[in-house]
Design a protein around this motif. Structure first.
Motif, mmCIF file in Angstrom:
data_model
loop_
_atom_site.group_PDB
_atom_site.id
_atom_site.type_symbol
_atom_site.label_atom_id
_atom_site.label_comp_id
_atom_site.label_asym_id
_atom_site.label_seq_id
_atom_site.Cartn_x
_atom_site.Cartn_y
_atom_site.Cartn_z
ATOM 1 N N SER A 423 0.826 -1.363 0.178
ATOM 2 C CA SER A 423 -0.132 0.080 -0.137
ATOM 3 C C SER A 423 0.954 1.247 0.127
ATOM 4 C CB SER A 423 -0.863 0.159 1.184
ATOM 5 O OG SER A 423 -1.659 -1.057 1.293
ATOM 6 N N ASN A 424 1.949 1.425 0.613
ATOM 7 C CA ASN A 424 2.749 2.302 0.732
ATOM 8 C C ASN A 424 3.220 2.741 -0.617
ATOM 9 O OD1 ASN A 424 6.151 3.109 1.149
ATOM 10 N ND2 ASN A 424 4.599 4.425 2.603
ATOM 11 N N VAL A 425 3.966 1.713 -1.324
ATOM 12 C CA VAL A 425 4.650 1.927 -2.525
ATOM 13 C C VAL A 425 3.617 2.505 -3.755
ATOM 14 C CG1 VAL A 425 4.765 -0.346 -3.316
ATOM 15 C CG2 VAL A 425 6.438 1.286 -4.118
ATOM 16 N N ILE A 426 2.344 2.069 -3.563
ATOM 17 C CA ILE A 426 1.340 1.998 -4.512
ATOM 18 C C ILE A 426 1.141 3.672 -4.451
ATOM 19 C CG2 ILE A 426 -0.865 1.740 -5.141
ATOM 20 C CD1 ILE A 426 -0.396 -1.072 -4.903
ATOM 21 N N LEU A 427 0.822 3.915 -3.043
ATOM 22 C CA LEU A 427 0.265 5.459 -2.682
ATOM 23 C C LEU A 427 1.292 6.430 -2.978
ATOM 24 C CD1 LEU A 427 -1.846 4.923 0.584
ATOM 25 C CD2 LEU A 427 -2.722 5.600 -1.289
ATOM 26 N N THR A 428 2.476 6.012 -2.815
ATOM 27 C CA THR A 428 3.667 7.033 -3.146
ATOM 28 C C THR A 428 3.718 7.307 -4.658
ATOM 29 O OG1 THR A 428 5.186 6.070 -1.272
ATOM 30 C CG2 THR A 428 6.134 7.433 -3.022
ATOM 31 N N SER A 429 3.471 6.320 -5.402
ATOM 32 C CA SER A 429 3.469 6.511 -7.103
ATOM 33 C C SER A 429 2.253 7.170 -7.591
ATOM 34 C CB SER A 429 3.800 5.166 -7.512
ATOM 35 O OG SER A 429 2.838 3.983 -7.119
ATOM 36 N N MET A 430 1.121 7.155 -6.630
ATOM 37 C CA MET A 430 -0.118 7.147 -7.191
ATOM 38 C C MET A 430 -0.924 8.636 -6.819
ATOM 39 S SD MET A 430 -0.777 5.313 -9.712
ATOM 40 C CE MET A 430 -0.222 3.490 -10.395
ATOM 41 N N LEU A 431 -0.596 8.502 -5.444
ATOM 42 C CA LEU A 431 -1.613 9.700 -4.823
ATOM 43 C C LEU A 431 -1.132 11.262 -5.141
ATOM 44 C CD1 LEU A 431 -3.687 10.284 -2.543
ATOM 45 C CD2 LEU A 431 -1.809 10.384 -0.963
ATOM 46 N N CYS A 432 -0.039 11.440 -4.952
ATOM 47 C CA CYS A 432 0.118 13.170 -5.342
ATOM 48 C C CYS A 432 0.417 13.147 -6.753
ATOM 49 C CB CYS A 432 1.682 13.484 -4.724
ATOM 50 S SG CYS A 432 1.348 13.542 -2.707
ATOM 51 N N PRO A 433 1.111 12.537 -7.655
ATOM 52 C CA PRO A 433 1.145 12.610 -9.016
ATOM 53 C C PRO A 433 -0.329 12.466 -9.454
ATOM 54 C CG PRO A 433 2.501 10.939 -8.325
ATOM 55 C CD PRO A 433 1.834 11.345 -6.997
ATOM 56 N N LEU A 465 1.003 9.992 -19.682
ATOM 57 C CA LEU A 465 0.709 8.926 -18.886
ATOM 58 C C LEU A 465 1.761 7.612 -18.979
ATOM 59 C CD1 LEU A 465 -3.074 8.707 -19.366
ATOM 60 C CD2 LEU A 465 -1.887 9.116 -17.313
ATOM 61 N N ALA A 466 2.221 7.474 -20.198
ATOM 62 C CA ALA A 466 3.224 6.361 -20.349
ATOM 63 C C ALA A 466 4.807 6.779 -19.736
ATOM 64 C CB ALA A 466 3.697 6.168 -21.927
ATOM 65 N N LEU A 467 5.061 8.043 -19.558
ATOM 66 C CA LEU A 467 6.039 8.261 -18.657
ATOM 67 C C LEU A 467 5.738 7.922 -16.960
ATOM 68 C CD1 LEU A 467 7.336 11.822 -20.412
ATOM 69 C CD2 LEU A 467 8.440 9.538 -20.294
ATOM 70 N N TRP A 468 4.620 8.375 -16.782
ATOM 71 C CA TRP A 468 4.204 8.287 -15.204
ATOM 72 C C TRP A 468 4.320 6.716 -14.994
ATOM 73 C CZ3 TRP A 468 -1.498 9.487 -13.223
ATOM 74 C CH2 TRP A 468 -1.230 9.234 -11.839
ATOM 75 N N PHE A 469 3.362 5.879 -15.813
ATOM 76 C CA PHE A 469 3.136 4.443 -15.451
ATOM 77 C C PHE A 469 4.573 3.527 -15.778
ATOM 78 C CE2 PHE A 469 -1.213 5.905 -15.124
ATOM 79 C CZ PHE A 469 -1.412 5.499 -13.841
ATOM 80 N N GLY A 470 5.193 4.166 -17.013
ATOM 81 C CA GLY A 470 6.026 3.325 -17.742
ATOM 82 C C GLY A 470 7.527 3.378 -17.111
ATOM 83 N N VAL A 471 7.554 4.789 -16.654
ATOM 84 C CA VAL A 471 9.084 5.104 -15.924
ATOM 85 C C VAL A 471 9.200 5.310 -14.298
ATOM 86 C CG1 VAL A 471 10.974 6.761 -16.241
ATOM 87 C CG2 VAL A 471 9.612 6.038 -18.199
ATOM 88 N N SER A 472 8.130 6.354 -14.056
ATOM 89 C CA SER A 472 8.051 6.763 -12.767
ATOM 90 C C SER A 472 7.691 5.901 -11.696
ATOM 91 C CB SER A 472 7.136 8.174 -12.540
ATOM 92 O OG SER A 472 7.276 8.590 -11.245
ATOM 93 N N VAL A 473 6.744 5.258 -12.016
ATOM 94 C CA VAL A 473 6.035 4.016 -11.088
ATOM 95 C C VAL A 473 6.884 2.992 -10.966
ATOM 96 C CG1 VAL A 473 4.037 2.227 -10.776
ATOM 97 C CG2 VAL A 473 3.499 4.595 -11.664
ATOM 98 N N PRO A 474 7.640 2.210 -12.112
ATOM 99 C CA PRO A 474 8.603 1.472 -11.743
ATOM 100 C C PRO A 474 9.920 1.959 -10.929
ATOM 101 C CG PRO A 474 7.769 1.146 -13.974
ATOM 102 C CD PRO A 474 7.377 2.593 -13.449
ATOM 103 N N LEU A 475 10.355 2.944 -10.991
ATOM 104 C CA LEU A 475 11.326 3.594 -10.203
ATOM 105 C C LEU A 475 10.921 3.860 -8.987
ATOM 106 C CD1 LEU A 475 12.960 6.093 -13.001
ATOM 107 C CD2 LEU A 475 13.837 4.010 -12.106
#
Length: 654
Positions: A423-433, A465-475
């Motif tokens: 939950s922590n990592v998903i919220l970190t990558s999704m909530l504020c962005p 969206l591709a930059l967000w989900f394809g680069v930022s989220v995996p990093l």
């Protein structure tokens, strides 16, 4: 100290405009010389207005358009900012003067619905003072005129026309020319006189290979817009005093013909070199003519106050630590007071620890992005000549810095004893962005509805969206993986099982007054620079003082840190150990003052009209305030976290 700051800011803010990859172009009267161009391309950009946040593309209005679509490639930052650079029908050849050249066949407006709609758009654009923005040789075409106090002002845009209201009072550009004075009438600027200044390079190395052919490098392009009724100018000289202006009555709905013409005049300028050709634009702008002494004085005052706070805090802490460490007997231990008394509760995990860790992780990502972007800007890579580079750099850096966000968030969350790492990592990558993107998407829908050039195309949104989900989220997942593998922070003191009761607090040590006071000093060090930043965003001014901005950013970090530490020390001395959230909110409250200042700027400095423009202004402002809240809040939290661990690690606790 003042001289050092002045010299460093002046050097960093102005030097190196053309350092990274912007090579000069040499023009000459002959097209047969290798490396020398004869044709000068004039590009048109979007039209915008200070009375509306909604910009439009050039072809949105009924102007002459170029044949074909050989537009230069736009980077991501230009697309996000709404710049739409397109080729123009203007034909410019180096060294060839032109007089009253017809641009395209006359535009005919009849009583049919299509003509009425086009004419109504032209009137609306003139009424709201929409401005052309043209580009020649990667340099803005300027319109220079006299303003108050005989100052010379060069604007990077010029109006498409002007309007005189029913009372006979001219509006905006009509004030400059006394010819335009008929009540309730629009005057369209259908003729432009383009003055191109060039440096011939007689004494330069690059000028030797021209072989006697006239050549040079463009150092200035100035323009004079005029309104000419060509029906009264049969000779086609565009200078007949009897021709009169091209007046369009407010109630005109058809039977109108508008001819667009232009003149070109070349002038040699040996005093200005190509490397300093932006100086006349930057120095003439009244809003960017920064009062150097005023800003430096503010910076020195903030540094002085920060130094005083640090000195008082360190001296008081030194006495506290020395007094606490002298307690040895059991009876003396009962005499504990102040911040040592709460040592068993100071590292107790806070409520909503998951949310706090997520916000801190996103704040760490923003701090990393802002720091790197400012460094690149100070080195000259994000100069005004490199359009869209600032936004492109910020977006790419933010996406690529997902690893620090995941790492910091996971480390903080693990120190709170949290176990829901997914939950922590998903919220970190999704909530504020996600919050920022949702705001951005809603405003983009409004821009789409109005057909604005600022509306981001669908495929660009997909790319983001591709930059967000394809680069930022995996990093972010990578950073969280390494963060959770690290051992938990070893706190300097143990936490008691039963929480200590907090005594009644005075009004000065209660949470809300402390948080409100905490944002005053940090905001005080940025509000002067903030005025020029907002001018560059909303008033089409060129911002180039990155040296000063970087200094203000450093002062902001220092001030947020010291203010939050000082208030945390007062609360701990009052035996209130709830410092986790308070440290984040105290410095983060600076964003509240930023929001108030943006409202003040909207009411006093801008002439924005219309519900859609107002909605867009406050929508973009809310994104800026939210990101600033995360950035300053994270600065305060890290500073306080270090401070609390430091002071409790140097006292003897039984």
């Amino acid at each position: 100290m003042l001289k050092i700051l002045a010299l460093s800011a002046l050097w960093v803010g102005i030097q190196g405009f053309y350092l990274p990859g912007l090579a000069p172009v040499t023009y000459c009267t002959s097209a047969d010389i290798a490396g020398c161009q004869n044709e000068i391309k004039l590009f048109v950009n979007r039209l915008n207005s200070e009375e509306s946040v909604i910009p439009y593309e050039y072809h949105h209005f009924d102007f002459c358009e170029a044949e074909g679509d050989h537009a230069p490639a736009e980077n991501l930052g230009q697309v996000v900012f709404g710049e739409r650079i397109r080729p123009s029908p203007y034909k410019l050849e180096f060294g060839v003067d032109k007089t009253c050249e017809v641009l395209c066949p006359a535009k005919q407006y009849t009583t049919d619905a299509e003509s009425v709609k086009k004419l109504a758009l032209l009137k609306k654009g003139m009424f709201m003072n929409y401005q052309h923005h043209w580009i020649v040789d990667n340099m803005p075409v300027t319109w220079c005129y006299q303003v108050e106090n005989q100052q010379h002002y060069c604007s990077t845009g010029f109006p498409m026309g002007c309007y005189v209201d029913k009372k006979g009072e001219p509006k905006d550009a009509c004030v400059i020319s006394h010819e335009y004075n008929t009540p309730d009438t629009y005057y369209i600027f259908n003729h432009v006189e383009i003055h191109i200044s060039y440096h011939s390079g007689k004494d330069e190395d690059w000028g030797r290979y021209l072989g006697g052919v006239l050549g040079g490098r463009i150092v200035a392009v100035k323009l004079i817009p005029k309104s000419i009724n060509h029906a009264g100018d049969p000779a086609g000289k565009c200078g007949d005093p009897n021709a009169g202006p091209m007046a369009v009555p407010a109630d005109a709905a058809g039977d109108l013909s508008i001819t667009y013409t232009y003149s070109v005049i070349y002038k040699q300028n040996q005093e200005t070199k190509w490397s300093s050709r932006w100086d006349y634009i930057l120095e003439s702008m009244p809003h960017t003519n920064i009062q150097w002494f005023s800003i430096l004085n503010s910076l020195v005052i903030v540094l002085f106050l920060s130094g005083m706070v640090a000195m008082i805090l360190l001296r008081t802490l030194h006495k506290d630590i020395a007094r606490y460490n002298q307690i040895e007997s059991g009876e003396d231990a009962q005499e504990e007071f102040g911040w040592k008394l709460v040592h068993g509760d100071v590292f107790r995990p806070p409520r909503k620890g998951m949310l706090l860790s997520v916000l801190i992780g996103s704040g760490a990502q923003l701090i990393s992005m802002a720091s790197a972007t400012l460094i690149f800007a100070c080195l000259g890579f994000l100069s005004p000549a490199n359009r869209g580079a600032l936004m492109t750099c910020a977006i790419v850096l933010y996406v690529c810095l997902g690893t620090p966000a995941g790492y910091v968030s996971s480390r903080i969350y693990k120190s709170f004893g949290g176990e829901r790492w997914k939950s922590n990592v998903i919220l970190t990558s999704m909530l504020c962005p996600g919050i920022v993107f949702a705001h951005f998407f809603v405003m983009n829908l409004v821009l789409w509805y109005y057909g604005s050039s600022a509306a981001i195309p669908f495929f660009t949104l997909v790319a983001l969206l591709a930059l967000w989900f394809g680069v930022s989220v995996p990093l972010t997942f990578v950073g969280a993986y390494f963060g959770f593998r690290k051992p938990v922070f070893e706190q300097p003191v143990r936490t008691n099982q039963i929480p200590r009761q907090i005594p009644d607090q005075s009004i000065y040590t209660q949470p809300i007054p402390g948080i409100i006071m905490g944002g005053v000093l940090p905001f005080g060090c940025i509000f002067i620079q903030l005025f020029f930043v907002l001018n560059s965003i909303w008033s089409s001014q060129i911002y180039y003082m990155y040296g000063f901005l970087f200094l203000v950013y450093i002062i902001l970090i220092i001030t947020c840190s010291e203010t939050t530490i000082l208030l945390c020390y007062f609360h701990l001395c009052a035996e209130d150990y709830h410092w986790w959230w308070r440290s984040f909110l105290t410095s983060g409250f600076t964003a509240f003052y930023l929001a108030c200042y943006c409202i003040h700027y909207f009411l006093t400095k801008l002439d924005i009209e219309g519900g859609a423009s107002t909605f867009l202004y406050f929508g973009y402002t809310s994104i800026m305030v939210f990101c600033f809240f995360l950035l300053t809040g994270t600065i305060g939290f890290f500073a306080t976290f270090w401070f609390v661990r430091k002071i409790y690690s140097v006292v003897k606790v039984d």
